[in-house]
Write a protein that holds these residues in place. Structure first.
Motif, PDB file in Angstrom:
ATOM      1  N   TRP A  92       0.815  -1.206   0.000  1.00 38.76           N
ATOM      2  CA  TRP A  92       0.000   0.000   0.000  1.00 38.76           C
ATOM      3  C   TRP A  92       0.850   1.258   0.000  1.00 38.76           C
ATOM      4  O   TRP A  92       0.417   2.307  -0.447  1.00 38.76           O
ATOM      5  CB  TRP A  92      -0.953   0.012   1.190  1.00 38.76           C
ATOM      6  N   TRP A  93       2.053   1.182   0.506  1.00 41.37           N
ATOM      7  CA  TRP A  93       2.908   2.368   0.591  1.00 41.37           C
ATOM      8  C   TRP A  93       3.379   2.837  -0.784  1.00 41.37           C
ATOM      9  O   TRP A  93       3.885   3.949  -0.917  1.00 41.37           O
ATOM     10  CB  TRP A  93       4.085   2.109   1.516  1.00 41.37           C
ATOM     11  N   TRP A  94       3.184   2.038  -1.834  1.00 37.65           N
ATOM     12  CA  TRP A  94       3.518   2.490  -3.180  1.00 37.65           C
ATOM     13  C   TRP A  94       2.560   3.573  -3.647  1.00 37.65           C
ATOM     14  O   TRP A  94       2.915   4.399  -4.482  1.00 37.65           O
ATOM     15  CB  TRP A  94       3.485   1.319  -4.160  1.00 37.65           C
ATOM     16  N   VAL A  95       1.330   3.569  -3.149  1.00 38.64           N
ATOM     17  CA  VAL A  95       0.360   4.581  -3.564  1.00 38.64           C
ATOM     18  C   VAL A  95       0.286   5.751  -2.599  1.00 38.64           C
ATOM     19  O   VAL A  95      -0.315   6.770  -2.926  1.00 38.64           O
ATOM     20  CB  VAL A  95      -1.048   3.973  -3.750  1.00 38.64           C
ATOM     21  N   GLY A  96       0.888   5.643  -1.458  1.00 43.90           N
ATOM     22  CA  GLY A  96       0.832   6.698  -0.443  1.00 43.90           C
ATOM     23  C   GLY A  96       1.295   8.063  -0.934  1.00 43.90           C
ATOM     24  O   GLY A  96       0.566   9.052  -0.790  1.00 43.90           O
ATOM     25  N   PRO A  97       2.493   8.171  -1.513  1.00 52.33           N
ATOM     26  CA  PRO A  97       2.936   9.490  -1.977  1.00 52.33           C
ATOM     27  C   PRO A  97       2.039  10.085  -3.068  1.00 52.33           C
ATOM     28  O   PRO A  97       1.797  11.296  -3.080  1.00 52.33           O
ATOM     29  CB  PRO A  97       4.343   9.221  -2.528  1.00 52.33           C
ATOM     30  N   ALA A  98       1.517   9.259  -3.954  1.00 53.44           N
ATOM     31  CA  ALA A  98       0.627   9.763  -5.000  1.00 53.44           C
ATOM     32  C   ALA A  98      -0.682  10.256  -4.406  1.00 53.44           C
ATOM     33  O   ALA A  98      -1.212  11.293  -4.824  1.00 53.44           O
ATOM     34  CB  ALA A  98       0.372   8.687  -6.042  1.00 53.44           C
ATOM     35  N   VAL A  99      -1.207   9.530  -3.432  1.00 55.66           N
ATOM     36  CA  VAL A  99      -2.451   9.947  -2.792  1.00 55.66           C
ATOM     37  C   VAL A  99      -2.246  11.261  -2.043  1.00 55.66           C
ATOM     38  O   VAL A  99      -3.095  12.158  -2.101  1.00 55.66           O
ATOM     39  CB  VAL A  99      -2.975   8.830  -1.853  1.00 55.66           C
ATOM     40  N   VAL A 100      -1.118  11.402  -1.371  1.00 55.17           N
ATOM     41  CA  VAL A 100      -0.824  12.661  -0.672  1.00 55.17           C
ATOM     42  C   VAL A 100      -0.729  13.813  -1.668  1.00 55.17           C
ATOM     43  O   VAL A 100      -1.269  14.899  -1.430  1.00 55.17           O
ATOM     44  CB  VAL A 100       0.475  12.529   0.159  1.00 55.17           C
ATOM     45  N   SER A 101      -0.069  13.594  -2.794  1.00 50.40           N
ATOM     46  CA  SER A 101       0.012  14.633  -3.829  1.00 50.40           C
ATOM     47  C   SER A 101      -1.369  14.987  -4.360  1.00 50.40           C
ATOM     48  O   SER A 101      -1.670  16.165  -4.592  1.00 50.40           O
ATOM     49  CB  SER A 101       0.903  14.172  -4.981  1.00 50.40           C
ATOM     50  N   GLY A 102      -2.203  13.997  -4.552  1.00 46.74           N
ATOM     51  CA  GLY A 102      -3.567  14.249  -5.012  1.00 46.74           C
ATOM     52  C   GLY A 102      -4.386  15.025  -4.000  1.00 46.74           C
ATOM     53  O   GLY A 102      -5.142  15.934  -4.367  1.00 46.74           O
ATOM     54  N   VAL A 103      -4.237  14.696  -2.731  1.00 45.56           N
ATOM     55  CA  VAL A 103      -4.968  15.415  -1.685  1.00 45.56           C
ATOM     56  C   VAL A 103      -4.496  16.864  -1.598  1.00 45.56           C
ATOM     57  O   VAL A 103      -5.305  17.789  -1.457  1.00 45.56           O
ATOM     58  CB  VAL A 103      -4.824  14.682  -0.328  1.00 45.56           C
ATOM     59  N   VAL A 104      -3.177  17.071  -1.700  1.00 39.09           N
ATOM     60  CA  VAL A 104      -2.642  18.434  -1.702  1.00 39.09           C
ATOM     61  C   VAL A 104      -3.204  19.223  -2.881  1.00 39.09           C
ATOM     62  O   VAL A 104      -3.589  20.394  -2.737  1.00 39.09           O
ATOM     63  CB  VAL A 104      -1.095  18.410  -1.736  1.00 39.09           C
ATOM     64  N   ALA A 105      -3.292  18.600  -4.039  1.00 37.51           N
ATOM     65  CA  ALA A 105      -3.828  19.278  -5.216  1.00 37.51           C
ATOM     66  C   ALA A 105      -5.305  19.613  -5.037  1.00 37.51           C
ATOM     67  O   ALA A 105      -5.745  20.697  -5.430  1.00 37.51           O
ATOM     68  CB  ALA A 105      -3.620  18.407  -6.457  1.00 37.51           C
TER      69      ALA A 105
END
Length: 103
Positions: free
Chosen positions: A82-95
């Motif tokens: 699951w940690w492979w998608v963590g940084p992308a999800v954080v970037s999406g939430v920031v956006a």
């Protein structure tokens, strides 16, 4: 004697192959999130900057959604944590937050 090949022997190679698109899409999401955060309108009349913020946010959310979409495939989830998608999800939430704040 050699033992028969186990069906899970290709996990290392599969992880490398799947890491390429996930990493590239995560970098794209992070880049466009950074772009959305660094664009500053000159004033309330600056429609071009507002459009740039919205476009950057849409592209960041799209790239993050693509990462999650790829990761939701059961064969990918089995190999990639699951940690492979963590940084992308954080970037999406920031956006999304920037998009809402930019209004």
């Amino acid at each position: 004697m050699t033992q028969p090949a186990l069906p899970n022997d290709d996990r290392g190679c599969l992880r490398i192959v799947l890491a390429v698109p996930l990493t590239l899409l995560t970098l794209i999401a992070a880049y466009f999130s950074w772009t959305a955060l660094t664009i500053r309108p000159s004033g309330p009349w600056d429609d071009d900057a507002a459009a740039g913020i919205v476009l950057s946010c849409v592209l960041a959310v799209g790239a993050a959604g693509a990462v999650v979409g790829v990761w939701l495939v059961p064969s990918v989830r089995r190999v990639m944590g699951w940690w492979w998608v963590g940084p992308a999800v954080v970037s999406g939430v920031v956006a999304v937050i920037r998009w809402v704040v930019a209004g």
